[in-house]
Design a protein around this motif. Structure first.
Motif, short mmCIF file in Angstrom:
data_model
loop_
_atom_site.label_atom_id
_atom_site.label_comp_id
_atom_site.label_asym_id
_atom_site.label_seq_id
_atom_site.Cartn_x
_atom_site.Cartn_y
_atom_site.Cartn_z
N GLU A 539 0.79 -0.73 0.25
CA GLU A 539 0.78 0.09 -0.40
C GLU A 539 0.96 1.60 -0.20
OE1 GLU A 539 -3.47 -0.66 3.03
OE2 GLU A 539 -2.57 -2.11 3.25
N THR A 543 -3.23 2.65 6.53
CA THR A 543 -4.48 3.22 5.72
C THR A 543 -4.94 3.80 6.58
OG1 THR A 543 -6.69 1.98 5.75
CG2 THR A 543 -5.12 1.65 7.23
N GLN A 549 -5.72 0.00 0.77
CA GLN A 549 -5.41 1.03 0.18
C GLN A 549 -4.91 0.73 -1.40
OE1 GLN A 549 -6.73 4.32 1.10
NE2 GLN A 549 -7.31 2.67 2.37
N GLN A 617 -3.47 -7.40 -4.02
CA GLN A 617 -4.41 -6.80 -3.01
C GLN A 617 -5.37 -7.66 -2.48
OE1 GLN A 617 -6.02 -2.82 -4.19
NE2 GLN A 617 -7.64 -2.75 -2.61
#
Length: 628
Positions: A539, A543, A549, A617
């Motif tokens: 990321e 976050t 993210q 992800q």
């Protein structure tokens, strides 16, 4: 697994015969040694007794200094099970000579037997610790060492009790000597029988040419050990512990007689407190380590040794003996309880201190020179214990210090040595912070960590929730991890020290720092070529809302340059903690959650060619689930 029940090793032939052999050997040494010391302490004038007691301590460990270098080479060159049997046969002969010396009544002849027992122990020492990594798995090593230390000190305790009690009967006739002699010979025979059941442990260097010069050989192996600073300073730390232990144990008979006003039975009680403490501390250390070499317990042990040593010095210095001293009157005397408690605490913290250091030395030494590394450790142990004996003579006989004052001095010295070692190896302080974090603010559970390869290059890809994500991952994964992290996080005070110590790789955008960006990718490539385990937070930042993210494509670029397996991982339960950005910036409020549940989850390794940022992800999100 061994870390769930360390006593399970006692049911294995890989461990039990060896455990019994070393237990019986330590017991036998201490029956003779403590019987002799107690007889000297209570049958001679105080000044002469102090001298002979410290001389006895020096003579017993002097052979480690003289013969350990040769013993280490022989242990690397020979099958260790065969070597142990030969050493145990020698113990039978020395025991027979010891019986003759005891009945002769000649203190100096008895001291010579003590020297021979030291020679036998010097040859057993390198085998004792070098055989464990050959017979135990890595996850069993700490538990094995904890049991060995526990067994060693329990055998010291039993030998001390038996030797001390029977020595008290020698003044009433020769019955005590007959019992001591029978025990010495029987134990030596049982030790040889147990040794015959130890499985073969092949020689790692059978073609080794032995160098019989202890000075040049010790110097050469010390240089080899110094190439791995953690091993070298583990040796220094272990040797200091044996100096400290020798300083306490050697003075207990004189402390009992000349400060506390007690008899042989009180000597036994005080030694019981110390040795039971070490046994408890060793087992607790094995349990708290959870199957890994947990270096974070070493600073806790060092701090505990200093504080409890200072308290012991104060308690013994202010103690006023009752008019008639017996065990029962000692129990009721003001100040007796703190003496017993602090002696026990010194033992407990000693167990916390010594078990991880021995395990680290074994784990990080090359197998082909492991016994020689341990032999050098024994040389320095011997040197430090000789120094302890000399310190006892200098401070107590020449400078006129009291025993409580001597305890105060060595406690302060312990603090100085601890600071020196931890400065040289910052990994100890780093592991302490990780251990405290994962045992105070969080209850960390693990799932699927067996998916992480035990060796070889790989990359962990994990979600990024808080400023302590790296610490929790480092505490959960058995292998050392090198973190690839956002440079501003890398530079946070205090955490920067930890990240730098663990060789983290700072990175930021190419636009902000082109040179730093290029250097980071070069370091990543080199680390993977060296077989390191790296961790990246794709990321790129923490976050802000608890959700994942978008993963950046940097991981794809890394894998294009150096294809290695990728292990997807997820952290659950950290959103809302003091270190996350929930309800504002991290650290903006006081901590509200302690002992909260956190889970570290690992998924199946992915082939480099199959890794795309978006799919990775989704995989990490699936591992995390709804537990932010």
């Amino acid at each position: 697994m061994a870390d769930n029940n360390q006593f399970a090793l006692l049911g294995s032939r890989r461990f039990l015969p060896f455990f019994c052999t070393q237990f019986l050997g330590a017991f036998n040494d201490n029956v003779f040694k403590n019987a002799l010391i107690v007889m000297i302490a209570f049958r001679l004038a105080a000044s002469e007794a102090n001298f002979l007691i410290n001389l006895a301590a020096g003579l017993f460990i002097l052979p480690f200094f003289l013969f350990s270098a040769t013993a280490g080479q022989i242990a690397d060159k020979t099958d260790k099970s065969i070597l142990i049997r030969r050493i145990k046969l020698a113990e039978i002969g020395i025991g027979a000579f010891g019986v003759i010396a005891l009945f002769s009544g000649n203190n100096y002849l008895c001291l010579f037997v003590l020297f021979l027992l030291g020679v036998q122990s010097a040859f057993f020492g390198p085998v004792k610790y070098a055989i464990l990594p050959q017979h135990l798995q890595k996850t069993e090593l700490v538990s094995g060492n904890a049991l060995v230390e526990m067994g060693t000190f329990v055998s010291i305790l039993l030998g001390t009790i038996v030797g001390g009690l029977l020595a008290g009967k020698t003044g009433e006739g020769e019955s005590g000597l007959y019992w001591i002699s029978a025990i010495i010979m029987t134990t030596a025979a049982l030790g040889y029988s147990a040794a015959r059941a130890i499985p073969s442990a092949a020689a790692p260097a059978p073609e080794l040419k032995i160098n019989y010069n202890p000075v040049s050989q010790t110097s050469r192996i010390l240089k080899e050990a110094a190439k791995t600073p953690s091993v070298f300073y583990a040796i220094i730390g272990i040797s200091w512990f044996w100096l400290l232990g020798a300083a306490y144990l050697t003075q207990i008979p004189s402390l009992t007689r000349n400060v506390l006003g007690g008899s042989e039975s009180l000597v036994t009680l005080l030694l019981c407190c110390f040795t039971i403490g070490v046994a408890i501390g060793s087992l607790l250390c094995g349990r708290l380590s959870a199957g890994r070499v947990e270096l974070g317990l070493v600073p806790i042990g060092a701090a505990g040794l200093t504080v409890s040593g200072l308290l012991l010095a104060n308690a013994t210095g202010s103690f006023t003996p009752p008019a008639e001293m017996t065990i029962s009157t000692f129990w009721g005397a003001a100040g007796a309880f703190p003496i017993l408690i602090n002696l026990t605490l010194i033992g407990i913290f000693g167990g916390f201190y010594i078990v991880p250091l021995y395990s680290m030395m074994q784990e990080r030494s090359a197998p082909e020179i492991r016994a020689r590394i341990i032999a050098v450790n024994n040389v320095l142990n011997a040197l430090f214990m000789v120094v302890a004996a000399v310190m006892g003579i200098v401070f107590l006989n020449m400078l006129g210090a009291t025993i409580p004052q001597f305890f105060l001095i060595i406690s302060l010295m312990n603090a100085a040595v601890a600071v020196f070692v931890f400065t040289k190896v910052p990994e100890f302080a780093m592991r302490l912070m990780i251990w405290l974090l994962s045992h105070t603010m969080y209850r960390v559970k693990h799932q699927g960590l067996e998916q992480i390869p035990a060796e070889g290059a790989a990359i962990i890809a994990c979600n990024h929730v808080s400023y302590v994500d790296a610490l929790l991952l480092a505490g959960a994964v058995r292998r050392p991890i090198r973190f690839i992290m956002y440079k501003p996080i890398y530079e946070i005070p205090v955490l920067h020290f930890i990240f730098k110590t663990s060789r983290a790789i700072p990175i930021c955008s190419k636009e902000k720092d082109p040179e730093g960006y290029a250097k980071a990718f070069a370091d990543i490539e080199q680390g993977l070529k060296d077989g390191d385990l790296l961790c990246i937070f794709p990321e790129g930042q923490l976050t802000k809302n608890g959700e994942l993210q978008p993963f950046k494509a940097g991981i794809e670029k890394i894998l294009q340059r150096t294809p290695v397996p990728v292990i997807p991982m997820a952290l659950r339960g950290l959103w809302g903690s003091f270190f996350s950005h929930k309800d504002g910036h991290a650290f903006s409020t006081l901590p509200r959650r302690f002992w909260s549940k956190v889970c570290v989850v690992a998924g199946q390794p992915l082939e480099a060619a199959a890794v795309k940022a978006e799919q990775l992800q989704e995989t990490v999100l699936g591992l995390r689930g709804d537990h932010r």
